[in-house]
Enzyme design. Sequence first.
Site, PDB file in Angstrom:
ATOM      1  N   HIS A 228      76.629  72.195   9.422  1.00 18.98           N
ATOM      2  CA  HIS A 228      77.608  71.923  10.475  1.00 18.98           C
ATOM      3  C   HIS A 228      77.505  70.481  10.958  1.00 18.98           C
ATOM      4  CE1 HIS A 228      78.618  71.871  14.882  1.00 18.98           C
ATOM      5  NE2 HIS A 228      79.740  72.347  14.380  1.00 18.98           N
TER       6      HIS A 228
ATOM      7  N   GLU B 261      79.092  68.124   8.517  1.00 17.37           N
ATOM      8  CA  GLU B 261      80.555  68.168   8.641  1.00 17.37           C
ATOM      9  C   GLU B 261      81.025  67.276   9.788  1.00 17.37           C
ATOM     10  OE1 GLU B 261      83.130  70.225  11.482  1.00 17.37           O
ATOM     11  OE2 GLU B 261      82.013  71.838  10.499  1.00 17.37           O
ATOM     12  N   HIS B 262      80.288  67.285  10.915  1.00 19.95           N
ATOM     13  CA  HIS B 262      80.623  66.394  12.042  1.00 19.95           C
ATOM     14  C   HIS B 262      80.497  64.926  11.642  1.00 19.95           C
ATOM     15  CE1 HIS B 262      80.933  68.446  16.112  1.00 19.95           C
ATOM     16  NE2 HIS B 262      80.836  69.462  15.271  1.00 19.95           N
TER      17      HIS B 262
ATOM     18  N   GLU C 144      77.945  71.056  22.224  1.00 20.18           N
ATOM     19  CA  GLU C 144      78.659  72.200  21.647  1.00 20.18           C
ATOM     20  C   GLU C 144      77.773  73.456  21.697  1.00 20.18           C
ATOM     21  OE1 GLU C 144      81.013  73.453  17.503  1.00 20.18           O
ATOM     22  OE2 GLU C 144      80.036  71.493  17.657  1.00 20.18           O
TER      23      GLU C 144
END
Length: 423
Positions: A48, A51-52, A128
């Site tokens: 993840h 991906e950021h 997040e």
Amino acid sequence: MNTPQVTKLDNGLRIITEQVRDVDSVALSIRVGVGSRAESANQNGISHFLEHMAFKGTKTRTAFEIAKAFDDIGGVFNASTGRESTTYYAKVLKKDIKTGIDILMDISINSAFPEDELEREKGVVIQEIFQTNDSPSDIIFDKYFEAAYKDQPFGKSILGTQDTVKSFTREDLNNYINEHYFGENMLFAVAGNVEHEEVAQLTKDFLSKIHPKKLKKSQNASYTGGEYLEHRKLDQVHLLIGLPSVSRYDDKYHTFQVLDSILGSGMSSRLFQEVREKQGLAYSVYSFNSSYTDTGMFSIFAGTDSSNLDKLLKSITTELKKLSTDDLKEEEVNRVKERVKSQILMSRESVSSRAETLGHYYGNYNRYISKNELIEKISAVTTANVKKAAKELLSQHEKTTLAAIGEIKSLPSYDKVVSMLKA
């Protein structure tokens, strides 16, 4: 509709296009067959985070230049990470396909991971994580999966933890890319009013540079079942209950789609009608079937106040048990099958969903599955099939997964919930 065309490069990477005439937009999607289940304990969240970081600068573009380049052509771009795959996608006008491809390739393959951006984005991802933790209707799903797949990468949060995210270095990200971003594990899917040869010509020089390392199998997921309970001062208890179901390759996969739709998908579903409309026990109540490469779980979510927990659980388990009896009529099954078929047809309307579908089918099944084939499979599901699937679910009641967050003092015990599911 044209059959998708495929070009497989020497390194194993596939370029797949589906021509959709009479549209002005083109959807582009790079799918990598790696997600959180491939991560070691100290890597939790790296898929993840990677991906950021894709949007935070390449060897030729800064983060602002990436954002501006897409905005200048009115394009939409984003990425998503799951347990088994990571996808980078964009939607642009047909006239801007060359620019869209160039940027998408750049960010997904050529990320530079500048140190200042790396540290800044760690802060963003940690926020997040905090946001998810503060939202019981979000964090309940992470805790539920952790209980269902105890002490395994498969059950860990896709976001990772504050500690793991803080620990990531440029070297970690580059090593992870080198290990998982290779030809056999990637595909490039395009849907829109495009010619296959044009897309292949625009991309194959770039994509051919990706190394051709061979796939290695992920650790098998082992469903354990279990319980997660957390007391929080909330007006509502957020509740998930589930049982092991089937993988996406199982012959019963489409039967579980129909069972899910009957029980808890849509306003006419049994759970919505009984729990919400007749008893007023919940605002939100629904079921969902999650199927993966080698495992699956059938789940029910609901939220209610603590005084109604026993009543809610009795209603949910009663409705599930009814599906294995003569209470389930052929007329209802046929009606729901038509609804599922309609959803399949409508899901193919946009170029974005078509590109996503190409990635999903070629990534998981190594072939295209047409809407006609899917509709045939749904049509073939019988009332007897659904009853049998419900019986199989209930036969595994001792493997129940239960997760609840809120004022849980009045929640029935795990053993009592298990006994409620006993056929």
